[in-house]
Motif scaffolding. Structure first.
Motif, short mmCIF file in Angstrom:
data_model
loop_
_atom_site.label_atom_id
_atom_site.label_comp_id
_atom_site.label_asym_id
_atom_site.label_seq_id
_atom_site.Cartn_x
_atom_site.Cartn_y
_atom_site.Cartn_z
N PHE A 22 0.83 -1.20 0.00
CA PHE A 22 0.00 0.00 0.00
C PHE A 22 0.87 1.26 0.00
N VAL A 26 0.99 4.23 -2.95
CA VAL A 26 0.66 5.63 -2.68
C VAL A 26 1.85 6.54 -2.99
N TYR A 29 2.19 6.86 -6.69
CA TYR A 29 1.14 7.71 -7.24
C TYR A 29 1.40 9.19 -6.95
N THR A 61 -8.21 -3.02 -2.50
CA THR A 61 -9.32 -2.42 -3.25
C THR A 61 -10.64 -2.73 -2.58
N LEU A 65 -9.42 1.20 -0.21
CA LEU A 65 -8.19 2.00 -0.13
C LEU A 65 -7.57 2.27 -1.50
N LEU A 66 -7.84 1.38 -2.47
CA LEU A 66 -7.30 1.54 -3.81
C LEU A 66 -8.42 1.51 -4.83
N PRO A 77 -4.53 5.33 -5.06
CA PRO A 77 -5.25 5.43 -3.79
C PRO A 77 -6.55 6.20 -3.94
N THR A 78 -7.56 5.75 -3.23
CA THR A 78 -8.79 6.52 -3.12
C THR A 78 -8.57 7.65 -2.11
N GLY A 81 -7.91 6.06 1.02
CA GLY A 81 -6.55 5.55 1.07
C GLY A 81 -5.54 6.65 1.35
N LEU A 82 -5.74 7.81 0.75
CA LEU A 82 -4.84 8.93 1.02
C LEU A 82 -4.93 9.36 2.48
N PHE A 85 -3.00 6.92 4.47
CA PHE A 85 -1.57 7.13 4.27
C PHE A 85 -1.07 8.30 5.11
#
Length: 362
Positions: A22, A26, A29, A61, A65-66, A77-78, A81-82, A85
């Motif tokens: 993960f 991130v 990305y 996913t 989170l993804l 990341p969604t 998810g961000l 993070f």
């Protein structure tokens, strides 16, 4: 910034392998703005086959989170998810030395005019962060020194408020025809006595309660003048006279890569034109007492713009929050760099304001 409770529970559900994958996705990305695929990860620091990595990516996913923004094997990341993070993986330190030097030098060179300092702060944040810089001017809620009502004509009067910092505010009000001058004097004396040395927001509610409970020794006409005076000032809207300084809108356009991105940026521009709404968002820092981060839909003002907003308060004398500044940009902002940068800029702006007010004796 304190981690959110839901991100703490999500973190506990991830084993070390999931956390490593993960984090790599991130960070990749945020560095490129592009989804990260399993083959890329397998060639990097993740010592697993692409098939094993895809299985973990599928689990991430399913947790929300993804996401796969395009038809590809890559994942990004969604917003959730961000948030995970930032709360669970990101180490927030001090601003980079070069960033601190730039902020110090440019704010110092802005001169003694505080409006120039605020404008420069917005420009600095825009340039260093790569988004749009947002700065609100200070709240003007100084202590009251004197209140006075003066007649202007048969049905008009002016209500004058003098503050302890030397500002004078005038409000025009309508009065009953033939109103005796004694009523104007009585209303002014009443407000001066009860508000002297207090801010409007501190005193207005007490005055209203006293009027409503009939404790005030005023006749009906003078009481009506007092109520008009309170209504004309901003005891209920402490942002009076404030402005929003926005720099770097073009940075938001440069990041837009597709038609839907441009639509989101246009919506964002429309919201930025509604200054009071943005001022309300900046003012949320007063409740938090520190840096706040809104990712995507977490921000009610820009829920569909796909943006992140990082804001921090700046303080005047006595550690009282009087304004805020920040950055709005794409969700792939460099959070590790921008968060401490925004915090540091707010502290420097507050120090400059405090020094100026101390020098002016305010």
């Amino acid at each position: 910034m304190q981690p959110l409770a839901d991100t703490q529970s999500l973190m506990q559900r991830l084993d070390q392998r999931s956390r490593d994958i993960f984090r790599e996705i991130v960070e990749g990305y945020l560095a490129t703005g592009e989804p990260v695929g399993s083959r890329t990860l397998s060639k990097g620091s993740i010592a697993l086959s692409p098939a094993s990595i895809r299985n973990v990516m599928a689990d991430l996913t399913d947790l929300g989170l993804l996401d796969a923004p395009h038809i590809s094997a890559g994942r990004a990341p969604t917003h959730m998810g961000l948030r995970l993070f930032v709360d669970g993986f990101l180490e927030i330190g001090e601003p980079a030395r070069a960033d601190r030097q730039t902020i110090d030098d440019r704010l110092k060179s802005a001169g003694a005019d505080f409006e120039n300092v605020l404008s420069e702060a917005s420009d600095i944040l825009s340039g260093l962060a790569g988004g749009a810089g947002l700065v609100s001017s200070p709240k003007r809620d100084a202590a009251v020194r004197h209140v006075e009502f003066l007649p202007l004509g048969p049905r008009d009067a002016i209500c004058i408020l003098l503050t302890e910092d030397g500002d004078v505010e005038n409000r025009f009000i309508q009065v009953p025809e033939g109103l005796p001058s004694t009523a104007l004097i009585e209303a002014g004396n009443y407000l001066s006595t009860r508000m002297k040395g207090r801010t409007l927001s501190e005193a207005a509610q007490d005055v209203r309660e006293e009027l409503s409970s009939r404790r005030a020794q005023l006749d009906v006409t003078a009481a009506g003048l007092v109520e008009q005076g309170l209504a004309q000032w901003s005891g209920e809207t402490p942002g009076r006279g404030r402005s929003l300084i926005v720099r770097g809108r073009a940075n938001l356009l440069e990041d837009a890569k597709a038609a839907e991105d441009l639509d989101r940026v246009r919506q964002l521009f429309n919201e930025l034109e509604r200054q009071q709404n943005v001022l309300d968002i900046l003012d949320t820092t007063q409740e938090a007492g520190g840096v706040r981060l809104f990712i995507g839909s977490e921000n009610q003002l820009f829920p569909l713009s796909g943006s992140s907003v990082i804001v921090a308060p700046y303080m005047g004398g006595g550690k009282q929050v009087i304004g805020a500044l920040g950055v709005i940009g794409p969700t792939r902002l460099n959070y590790a760099r921008v968060i401490p940068m925004v915090d540091y800029t707010a502290k420097v702006v507050g120090e400059i304001l405090s020094r100026r007010r101390a020098k002016d004796g305010k």
